[in-house]
Design a protein around this motif. Structure first.
Motif, PDB file in Angstrom:
ATOM      1  N   TYR A 197       0.836  -1.203   0.000  1.00  0.00           N
ATOM      2  CA  TYR A 197       0.000   0.000   0.000  1.00  0.00           C
ATOM      3  C   TYR A 197       0.874   1.257   0.000  1.00  0.00           C
ATOM      4  O   TYR A 197       0.597   2.200  -0.749  1.00  0.00           O
ATOM      5  CB  TYR A 197      -0.931   0.026   1.213  1.00  0.00           C
ATOM      6  CG  TYR A 197      -1.725   1.302   1.294  1.00  0.00           C
ATOM      7  CD1 TYR A 197      -2.850   1.493   0.501  1.00  0.00           C
ATOM      8  CD2 TYR A 197      -1.336   2.335   2.130  1.00  0.00           C
ATOM      9  CE1 TYR A 197      -3.570   2.670   0.546  1.00  0.00           C
ATOM     10  CE2 TYR A 197      -2.048   3.522   2.184  1.00  0.00           C
ATOM     11  CZ  TYR A 197      -3.168   3.686   1.390  1.00  0.00           C
ATOM     12  OH  TYR A 197      -3.866   4.863   1.437  1.00  0.00           O
TER      13      TYR A 197
ATOM     14  N   SER B  40       3.861   1.615  -1.136  1.00  0.00           N
ATOM     15  CA  SER B  40       4.588   1.779  -2.394  1.00  0.00           C
ATOM     16  C   SER B  40       3.680   2.311  -3.505  1.00  0.00           C
ATOM     17  O   SER B  40       4.132   3.075  -4.353  1.00  0.00           O
ATOM     18  CB  SER B  40       5.232   0.462  -2.827  1.00  0.00           C
ATOM     19  OG  SER B  40       4.232  -0.458  -3.213  1.00  0.00           O
ATOM     20  N   ASP B  41       2.420   1.900  -3.524  1.00  0.00           N
ATOM     21  CA  ASP B  41       1.480   2.361  -4.549  1.00  0.00           C
ATOM     22  C   ASP B  41       0.057   2.328  -3.990  1.00  0.00           C
ATOM     23  O   ASP B  41      -0.667   1.338  -4.157  1.00  0.00           O
ATOM     24  CB  ASP B  41       1.587   1.479  -5.794  1.00  0.00           C
ATOM     25  CG  ASP B  41       0.812   2.036  -6.980  1.00  0.00           C
ATOM     26  OD1 ASP B  41       0.109   3.064  -6.822  1.00  0.00           O
ATOM     27  OD2 ASP B  41       0.908   1.441  -8.073  1.00  0.00           O
TER      28      ASP B  41
ATOM     29  N   LYS C 111      -2.722   3.714  -4.863  1.00  0.00           N
ATOM     30  CA  LYS C 111      -3.832   3.543  -5.815  1.00  0.00           C
ATOM     31  C   LYS C 111      -3.987   2.089  -6.227  1.00  0.00           C
ATOM     32  O   LYS C 111      -5.090   1.569  -6.316  1.00  0.00           O
ATOM     33  CB  LYS C 111      -3.620   4.423  -7.045  1.00  0.00           C
ATOM     34  CG  LYS C 111      -3.920   5.869  -6.798  1.00  0.00           C
ATOM     35  CD  LYS C 111      -3.935   6.649  -8.086  1.00  0.00           C
ATOM     36  CE  LYS C 111      -4.386   8.061  -7.814  1.00  0.00           C
ATOM     37  NZ  LYS C 111      -4.603   8.817  -9.017  1.00  0.00           N
ATOM     38  N   LYS C 112      -2.874   1.446  -6.500  1.00  0.00           N
ATOM     39  CA  LYS C 112      -2.921   0.058  -6.945  1.00  0.00           C
ATOM     40  C   LYS C 112      -3.331  -0.881  -5.818  1.00  0.00           C
ATOM     41  O   LYS C 112      -4.074  -1.838  -6.040  1.00  0.00           O
ATOM     42  CB  LYS C 112      -1.557  -0.352  -7.495  1.00  0.00           C
ATOM     43  CG  LYS C 112      -1.509  -1.757  -8.031  1.00  0.00           C
ATOM     44  CD  LYS C 112      -0.142  -2.083  -8.604  1.00  0.00           C
ATOM     45  CE  LYS C 112      -0.075  -3.505  -9.101  1.00  0.00           C
ATOM     46  NZ  LYS C 112       1.276  -3.840  -9.556  1.00  0.00           N
ATOM     47  N   HIS C 113      -2.884  -0.619  -4.607  1.00  0.00           N
ATOM     48  CA  HIS C 113      -3.134  -1.503  -3.466  1.00  0.00           C
ATOM     49  C   HIS C 113      -4.061  -0.842  -2.444  1.00  0.00           C
ATOM     50  O   HIS C 113      -3.863  -0.981  -1.239  1.00  0.00           O
ATOM     51  CB  HIS C 113      -1.805  -1.897  -2.815  1.00  0.00           C
ATOM     52  CG  HIS C 113      -0.865  -2.581  -3.746  1.00  0.00           C
ATOM     53  ND1 HIS C 113      -1.054  -3.887  -4.151  1.00  0.00           N
ATOM     54  CD2 HIS C 113       0.247  -2.136  -4.390  1.00  0.00           C
ATOM     55  CE1 HIS C 113      -0.079  -4.225  -4.984  1.00  0.00           C
ATOM     56  NE2 HIS C 113       0.710  -3.187  -5.154  1.00  0.00           N
ATOM     57  N   HIS C 114      -5.076  -0.160  -2.920  1.00  0.00           N
ATOM     58  CA  HIS C 114      -5.978   0.586  -2.042  1.00  0.00           C
ATOM     59  C   HIS C 114      -6.718  -0.302  -1.044  1.00  0.00           C
ATOM     60  O   HIS C 114      -7.114   0.162   0.016  1.00  0.00           O
ATOM     61  CB  HIS C 114      -6.989   1.381  -2.868  1.00  0.00           C
ATOM     62  CG  HIS C 114      -7.840   0.530  -3.755  1.00  0.00           C
ATOM     63  ND1 HIS C 114      -9.007  -0.026  -3.336  1.00  0.00           N
ATOM     64  CD2 HIS C 114      -7.650   0.123  -5.030  1.00  0.00           C
ATOM     65  CE1 HIS C 114      -9.531  -0.738  -4.312  1.00  0.00           C
ATOM     66  NE2 HIS C 114      -8.726  -0.669  -5.357  1.00  0.00           N
ATOM     67  N   LYS C 115      -6.881  -1.577  -1.372  1.00  0.00           N
ATOM     68  CA  LYS C 115      -7.634  -2.451  -0.467  1.00  0.00           C
ATOM     69  C   LYS C 115      -6.884  -2.720   0.828  1.00  0.00           C
ATOM     70  O   LYS C 115      -7.468  -3.225   1.778  1.00  0.00           O
ATOM     71  CB  LYS C 115      -8.011  -3.753  -1.155  1.00  0.00           C
ATOM     72  CG  LYS C 115      -6.855  -4.638  -1.550  1.00  0.00           C
ATOM     73  CD  LYS C 115      -7.366  -5.869  -2.259  1.00  0.00           C
ATOM     74  CE  LYS C 115      -6.241  -6.738  -2.768  1.00  0.00           C
ATOM     75  NZ  LYS C 115      -6.746  -7.899  -3.475  1.00  0.00           N
TER      76      LYS C 115
END
Length: 193
Positions: free
Chosen positions: A109, A111-112, A114-118
């Motif tokens: 999360y 690191s990124d 948006k990609k790992h928003h969950k």
């Protein structure tokens, strides 16, 4: 516009809506009344903070709760559902015990986002644990802190399903019998028509 436009190569329509040429069957009012009454009797209790962003203070409240408190007690204090409190508490336990790739989830999360928003919930719990200095404690003390809160029963999951099952079992069965009777009537009605 050609006649074949919107049709397949064999002249068959690709429309999703199909026309039913059968006569429309109406349900008598006395049979509809039961189903309308059933729909009106449903009652759902939703916590006032349901679906709202968690504050750091609320997350700290979950983390600092003592094992003698229950998920329902903490949920009532925060105007949240017991399941939401349980999820945060489990995130704390997984992070302190370094279980179920919890630390990897937080790193992903961070690191990124948006990609790992969950994994944002895990990241907020990790931030709160870092602020409290729990990660700096010896592992023995971390494990001592990583304890779930009190549950109403061993099989409780926090999602309301166990309560729904208990209510279903405790009913007198009259509703089930009425539904069976109506289904039998509907089957008999469809076979005679």
């Amino acid at each position: 516009m050609s006649e074949m436009q919107g049709q397949g190569s064999q002249g068959v329509s690709k429309r999703r809506l199909q026309v039913n040429p059968d006569a429309l069957r109406l349900v008598p009012a006395e049979k509809r009344e039961f189903w309308e009454k059933l729909a009106k009797e449903a009652e759902i209790n939703i916590a006032s903070q349901f679906g709202k962003r968690w504050t750091m203070l609320a997350t700290l409240t979950v983390i600092l709760a003592t094992p003698d408190e229950t998920y329902e007690d903490v949920a009532d204090a925060l105007n949240r559902s017991p399941g939401a409190v349980r999820y945060r508490r489990q995130a704390m336990i997984h992070l302190l015990r370094d279980e179920h790739s919890a630390v990897d989830r937080v790193e992903a999360y961070r690191s990124d986002p948006k990609k790992h928003h969950k994994w944002s919930d895990y990241a907020q719990v990790a931030e709160a644990i870092e602020q409290l200095g729990y990660f700096d404690l010896p592992v023995r003390e971390q494990f001592a802190l990583a304890v779930p809160l009190g549950q109403p029963s061993k099989s409780w999951r926090g999602d309301g399903s166990s309560a729904a099952l208990a209510q279903r079992k405790s009913r007198d069965g009259s509703l089930k019998e009425e539904v069976r009777r109506l289904l039998d009537e509907a089957r008999n009605f469809s076979t005679t028509s």
